[in-house]
Design an enzyme around this catalytic site. Structure first.
Site, PDB file in Angstrom:
ATOM      1  N   LYS A  44      76.998  84.905  31.693  1.00  0.00           N
ATOM      2  CA  LYS A  44      77.029  83.477  32.046  1.00  0.00           C
ATOM      3  C   LYS A  44      77.067  82.601  30.782  1.00  0.00           C
ATOM      4  CE  LYS A  44      76.810  84.043  36.536  1.00  0.00           C
ATOM      5  NZ  LYS A  44      76.896  85.498  36.621  1.00  0.00           N
TER       6      LYS A  44
HETATM    7  C1  LIG Z   1      78.611  82.640  42.383  1.00  0.00           C
HETATM    8  C2  LIG Z   1      77.472  83.575  42.105  1.00  0.00           C
HETATM    9  N1  LIG Z   1      76.400  83.552  42.920  1.00  0.00           N
HETATM   10  C3  LIG Z   1      75.357  84.375  42.723  1.00  0.00           C
HETATM   11  C4  LIG Z   1      75.331  85.272  41.675  1.00  0.00           C
HETATM   12  C5  LIG Z   1      74.178  86.214  41.548  1.00  0.00           C
HETATM   13  O1  LIG Z   1      73.494  86.107  40.349  1.00  0.00           O
HETATM   14  P1  LIG Z   1      72.701  87.375  39.742  1.00  0.00           P
HETATM   15  O2  LIG Z   1      73.711  88.333  39.240  1.00  0.00           O
HETATM   16  O3  LIG Z   1      71.864  86.768  38.654  1.00  0.00           O
HETATM   17  O4  LIG Z   1      71.868  87.931  40.828  1.00  0.00           O
HETATM   18  C6  LIG Z   1      76.416  85.315  40.787  1.00  0.00           C
HETATM   19  C7  LIG Z   1      76.400  86.259  39.658  1.00  0.00           C
HETATM   20  O5  LIG Z   1      77.333  86.577  39.014  1.00  0.00           O
HETATM   21  C8  LIG Z   1      77.522  84.464  41.019  1.00  0.00           C
HETATM   22  O6  LIG Z   1      78.597  84.503  40.232  1.00  0.00           O
END
Ligand SMILES: Cc1ncc(COP(=O)(O)O)c(C=O)c1O
Length: 385
Positions: free
Chosen positions: A187
């Site tokens: 990110k």
């Molecule tokens: C649009 C979106 N929502 C939710 C998530 C979930 O985040 P995490 O990987 O920290 O659980 C991501 C992760 O890449 C994402 O791109």
């Protein structure tokens, strides 16, 4: 999301300076590694950046989505409208609470939910819309918020890929009833693993803070659990990292914008590539990934051949996104089997994410584009034979 493969040019790379390393090691010299001052400071920095009253840091973006769905009381029999062209956690969080994700199509210009498709999907069971700002491009907030208000639906804004982006000069993540962020290392800013939730509603905030910590409320003691909760806490080391990263976000976003501009210039002459727009009216983009589209004149399957060629040359590329409704994990779901999403299905076969991070050198960007250009020429020549 990127796997563990190590290549000459990675798909993403976190930007960690001595300031982050010093901040994390300073925490390690204390006796408070969880639930301490860094958590409070990170939450208050996130809240003030977004001009929101409440921020709750959690262990991942997925945990943030889950708590949002849970705290809004969404459960069996309820429907939540989601895009299929996004990361799978968005729909998974709905299923964790035994509610049903209803998939809608995207606008080909922004790759975000198409408001007309959302409107067509609203039923008497719909409780919420999860508005995702894919790839750091703000969704069509005015139309989507108006729809949600008209139909009395909750809005969960998923800003996991878009921290710092704005829609009509307002930060994404400050529109919804609840909004969520993620800080995985690919990110714009990272805490290693991590996520956060923002809301204006103090009752929801108190509840999500308790749910994150095994259902403990501040008034009870450590072994007093008022309701069924989770361990979705974020460590002090992660929060210390997040504080420094957030303080550098503006600079990181400027650098990411210049990498996108560099790719744009390098790719402009290739008629078989559609570049992502560098600017969209009323929005500022927080560049998460650089995703181009291959021309529809190239046969289906070309993208996957190119992906293999690039990876063999040590250059990481990815198929952002493989639609959720077509994933094996969704094959038993009626709503996935019957989803009619022509734009999602056609675009997702032609997207290719190139290596993208703020420290990507000019030489590496040139090397990526020259490998891609030769690979496209090689594949098209082979297809003509
Ligand atoms: C649009 C979106 N929502 C939710 C998530 C979930 O985040 P995490 O990987 O920290 O659980 C991501 C992760 O890449 C994402 O791109």
């Amino acid at each position: 999301m990127e796997g563990a493969l190590t290549l000459r040019i990675p798909l993403s790379s976190p930007d960690i300076t001595d300031a982050e390393i010093d901040a994390v090691t300073a925490v390690l010299r204390t006796n408070t590694l969880s639930l301490g001052p860094k958590l409070e400071a990170f939450e208050s920095a996130l809240a003030s950046f977004h001009q929101m009253p409440h921020a709750i840091a959690v262990s991942s973006g997925t945990a943030a989505l889950h708590l949002a769905i849970h705290a809004l009381g969404i459960g069996p029999g309820d429907e939540v409208i989601v895009p299929s062209f996004t990361f799978i956690a968005v729909a998974n969080a709905v299923r964790y609470e035994s509610a049903t994700p209803v998939f809608v199509d995207i606008d080909p210009a922004t790759l975000n939910m198409d408001p007309a498709s959302v409107e067509a999907a609203i039923s008497s069971r719909t409780r919420a819309i999860i508005i995702v700002h894919n790839f750091g491009v703000p969704a069509e907030m005015e139309a989507l918020m108006a729809l949600a208000r008209r139909h009395h639906l909750f809005v969960i804004e998923d800003a996991c890929e878009a921290i710092g982006a704005t829609y009509k000069n307002q930060h994404v993540g400050s529109f919804g009833d609840i909004s969520v962020f993620a800080f995985y290392p690919n990110k714009q800013i990272t805490t290693g693993e991590g996520g956060a939730i923002l809301t204006r509603d103090s009752q929801l905030a108190d509840r999500m803070r308790a749910l994150r910590n095994q259902g403990r409320y501040p008034s009870g003691d450590w072994l007093q659990h008022a309701e069924l909760g989770y361990n979705y806490r974020l460590s002090e080391m992660a929060c210390a990292l997040g504080i420094v990263q957030l303080s550098r976000l503006d600079q990181i976003l400027v650098e990411r914008q210049s990498v996108a501009e560099r790719y744009d210039k390098l790719l402009v002459l290739n008629p078989l590539i559609e570049r992502p727009p560098l600017q969209i009216k009323h929005r500022t983009i927080s560049w998460f990934v650089y995703v181009l589209r291959l021309s529809s004149s190239l046969p289906i399957g070309t993208r996957d051949i190119l992906l293999d060629i690039m990876i063999k040359q040590g250059i990481a590329c990815a198929r952002y996104f493989a639609p959720i409704h077509l994933q094996p994990a969704y094959q038993s779901l009626h709503q996935a089997q019957h989803a009619i999403l022509p734009v999602t299905e056609s675009i997702s076969q032609r997207t290719l994410a190139l290596p993208f991070f703020n420290r990507l050198s000019e030489d590496d960007a040139e090397s990526v584009v020259s490998s891609l250009t030769s690979a496209i020429a090689e594949v098209s020549a082979g297809q003509k034979e």
